[in-house]
Scaffold this motif. Structure first.
Motif, PDB file in Angstrom:
ATOM      1  N   GLN A  13       9.338 -29.785  14.861  1.00  0.00           N
ATOM      2  CA  GLN A  13       8.809 -28.557  14.266  1.00  0.00           C
ATOM      3  C   GLN A  13       7.471 -28.169  14.913  1.00  0.00           C
ATOM      4  N   PRO A  14       7.486 -27.954  16.228  1.00  0.00           N
ATOM      5  CA  PRO A  14       6.234 -27.759  16.976  1.00  0.00           C
ATOM      6  C   PRO A  14       5.444 -26.542  16.517  1.00  0.00           C
TER       7      PRO A  14
ATOM      8  N   GLU B   6       8.145 -30.026   7.488  1.00  0.00           N
ATOM      9  CA  GLU B   6       7.860 -31.413   7.114  1.00  0.00           C
ATOM     10  C   GLU B   6       8.824 -31.940   6.050  1.00  0.00           C
ATOM     11  N   VAL B   7      10.050 -31.453   6.085  1.00  0.00           N
ATOM     12  CA  VAL B   7      11.031 -31.873   5.084  1.00  0.00           C
ATOM     13  C   VAL B   7      11.239 -33.381   5.105  1.00  0.00           C
ATOM     14  N   GLU B   8      11.051 -34.011   6.263  1.00  0.00           N
ATOM     15  CA  GLU B   8      11.268 -35.461   6.373  1.00  0.00           C
ATOM     16  C   GLU B   8      10.275 -36.270   5.552  1.00  0.00           C
ATOM     17  N   TYR B   9       9.157 -35.664   5.171  1.00  0.00           N
ATOM     18  CA  TYR B   9       8.184 -36.379   4.340  1.00  0.00           C
ATOM     19  C   TYR B   9       8.610 -36.428   2.873  1.00  0.00           C
ATOM     20  N   ASN B  10       9.519 -35.557   2.498  1.00  0.00           N
ATOM     21  CA  ASN B  10       9.902 -35.456   1.084  1.00  0.00           C
ATOM     22  C   ASN B  10      11.355 -35.806   0.798  1.00  0.00           C
ATOM     23  N   GLU B  11      12.196 -35.802   1.842  1.00  0.00           N
ATOM     24  CA  GLU B  11      13.607 -36.087   1.641  1.00  0.00           C
ATOM     25  C   GLU B  11      14.010 -37.272   2.521  1.00  0.00           C
ATOM     26  N   PRO B  12      14.210 -38.444   1.902  1.00  0.00           N
ATOM     27  CA  PRO B  12      14.537 -39.661   2.671  1.00  0.00           C
ATOM     28  C   PRO B  12      15.745 -39.506   3.580  1.00  0.00           C
ATOM     29  N   LEU B  13      16.754 -38.750   3.154  1.00  0.00           N
ATOM     30  CA  LEU B  13      17.943 -38.585   3.986  1.00  0.00           C
ATOM     31  C   LEU B  13      17.597 -37.835   5.274  1.00  0.00           C
ATOM     32  N   LYS B  14      16.764 -36.806   5.156  1.00  0.00           N
ATOM     33  CA  LYS B  14      16.344 -36.051   6.339  1.00  0.00           C
ATOM     34  C   LYS B  14      15.529 -36.936   7.284  1.00  0.00           C
ATOM     35  N   ALA B  15      14.673 -37.784   6.705  1.00  0.00           N
ATOM     36  CA  ALA B  15      13.877 -38.696   7.526  1.00  0.00           C
ATOM     37  C   ALA B  15      14.790 -39.681   8.254  1.00  0.00           C
ATOM     38  N   LYS B  16      15.793 -40.192   7.549  1.00  0.00           N
ATOM     39  CA  LYS B  16      16.733 -41.143   8.158  1.00  0.00           C
ATOM     40  C   LYS B  16      17.490 -40.495   9.312  1.00  0.00           C
ATOM     41  N   GLN B  17      17.910 -39.249   9.111  1.00  0.00           N
ATOM     42  CA  GLN B  17      18.624 -38.529  10.172  1.00  0.00           C
ATOM     43  C   GLN B  17      17.730 -38.323  11.389  1.00  0.00           C
ATOM     44  N   LEU B  18      16.477 -37.938  11.143  1.00  0.00           N
ATOM     45  CA  LEU B  18      15.548 -37.703  12.241  1.00  0.00           C
ATOM     46  C   LEU B  18      15.274 -38.992  13.009  1.00  0.00           C
ATOM     47  N   LEU B  19      15.050 -40.076  12.297  1.00  0.00           N
ATOM     48  CA  LEU B  19      14.747 -41.343  12.965  1.00  0.00           C
ATOM     49  C   LEU B  19      15.953 -41.874  13.720  1.00  0.00           C
ATOM     50  N   GLY B  20      17.151 -41.618  13.211  1.00  0.00           N
ATOM     51  CA  GLY B  20      18.354 -41.986  13.945  1.00  0.00           C
ATOM     52  C   GLY B  20      18.449 -41.227  15.255  1.00  0.00           C
ATOM     53  N   LEU B  21      18.075 -39.954  15.202  1.00  0.00           N
ATOM     54  CA  LEU B  21      18.069 -39.126  16.412  1.00  0.00           C
ATOM     55  C   LEU B  21      17.039 -39.634  17.419  1.00  0.00           C
ATOM     56  N   VAL B  22      15.854 -39.988  16.919  1.00  0.00           N
ATOM     57  CA  VAL B  22      14.794 -40.504  17.784  1.00  0.00           C
ATOM     58  C   VAL B  22      15.232 -41.813  18.451  1.00  0.00           C
ATOM     59  N   LYS B  23      15.845 -42.688  17.666  1.00  0.00           N
ATOM     60  CA  LYS B  23      16.315 -43.965  18.223  1.00  0.00           C
ATOM     61  C   LYS B  23      17.343 -43.748  19.323  1.00  0.00           C
ATOM     62  N   GLY B  24      18.275 -42.839  19.071  1.00  0.00           N
ATOM     63  CA  GLY B  24      19.290 -42.543  20.077  1.00  0.00           C
ATOM     64  C   GLY B  24      18.696 -41.951  21.337  1.00  0.00           C
TER      65      GLY B  24
END
Length: 330
Positions: free
Chosen positions: A203-204, A308-326
């Motif tokens: 979200q630049p 900053e939805v990833e700060y409030n929704e754990p599922l969104k954070a998990k999806q983002l971190l999975g993307l980063v790992k990949g």
């Protein structure tokens, strides 16, 4: 970085919304308290990630918070494994004017990232505007990279692969990552043995005088209204500059030309943004610019999701971190 939402339909007073008052000396007084998390480096504690703070520049009083997965520390005992972890240099959000590496939501996100991505995270606590206007934040980012390059900190020398480094940020932090990359690209040899492999822009935070469709559609976005981001730019840009400055507008200045170096160096980029964020079209613009320059870019767009939805929704954070790992593992 706002910790409240509003259902107002009228334009926001950005000072009132952010609950800030600017003092004559240029500092901001904020009535919103952003809770902070202390670092915890005791390996005997049953926590997934160890953390500690290290000063990187005494004169500017800047520091970094290191995040080391505990299992990495434990697995190294009694083994001859030479496996080292990638480094993610992380820059927090806050419109250049608020928050820190110790802010709880930032700290917790970095803990999850170190644990799930299996990386060492170096979260940079940079100076804040308006007391320290741009490019002070870019200078602090460069200090962090210089420190990583030559640091003898055990967590880095024993467990980090500094030839496998990624710059990452969300919102204003993504802006810092981008402009830091432009600087590094001019003299990569100076940073060896540290080597940047890619960038993760979430979200630049960019802008311009001309409004985008997402800014017009979400002008009174309850999470981050347009008048608030306008104020952030006013407080962060060099005095006398407007949103057509190269620090703000992606298409202004030498930035686009310098992106040719990204391609030559083989640097990759991941750009992630959402349709429920008034900054959404700025993310799309960054993808287009990188693509035009022949930079390998992975675009991740989700229609749903506020800033900053990833700060409030754990599922969104998990999806983002999975993307980063990949992205890093590829």
């Amino acid at each position: 970085m706002s910790n409240k939402a509003s259902s107002q339909s009228q334009p926001f007073d950005p000072y009132e919304y952010l609950q800030i008052v600017q003092s004559p000396d240029g500092t901001l007084t904020c009535s919103i308290e952003y809770p902070k998390a202390p670092p915890t480096s005791d390996p005997n504690l049953l926590i997934p990630v160890l953390t500690k703070d290290v000063t990187i520049n005494e004169s500017t009083k800047t520091w970094v918070r290191l995040f080391l997965p505990r299992r990495t520390l434990l697995s190294s005992h009694g083994s001859n494994s030479n496996h080292k972890l990638p480094i993610i240099v992380f820059f927090h959000s806050g419109g250049f004017i608020c928050a820190s590496a110790a802010t709880i939501v930032v700290h917790d996100f970095c803990v999850d990232m170190a644990d799930n991505v299996e990386a060492i995270v170096v979260s940079v606590d940079y100076r804040l505007a308006p007391k320290h206007r741009l490019p002070a934040q870019y200078d602090d980012a460069m200090d962090a990279l210089y420190w990583i390059r030559s640091s003898q900190d055990e967590w880095l020398t024993k467990y980090a692969d500094i030839s496998n480094c990624y710059l990452m940020g969300n919102s204003a932090g993504a802006n810092i990552s981008y402009h830091t990359g432009l600087r590094v690209a001019e003299d990569v040899d100076h940073f060896k043995p540290l080597k940047i492999q890619g960038f993760i822009f979430r979200q630049p935070f960019f802008g311009g005088i001309k409004r985008t469709d997402s800014e017009l559609r979400l002008e009174n976005d309850p999470v981050i209204p347009v008048s608030t981001t306008d104020l952030m730019w006013e407080l962060a840009l060099p005095i006398g500059a407007n949103r057509e400055h190269e620090y703000c507008n992606l298409r202004v200045g030498n930035g686009p030309k310098k992106l040719d170096e990204f391609r030559k160096l083989g640097w990759r980029a991941l750009v992630s943004w959402t349709g429920g964020d008034q900054l959404g079209d700025r993310g799309k613009e960054l993808v287009q610019l990188l693509d035009e320059k022949g930079v390998q870019v992975v675009s991740d767009f989700h229609e749903e999701g506020c800033h900053e939805v990833e700060y409030n929704e754990p599922l969104k954070a998990k999806q983002l971190l999975g993307l980063v790992k990949g992205f890093i593992s590829s």
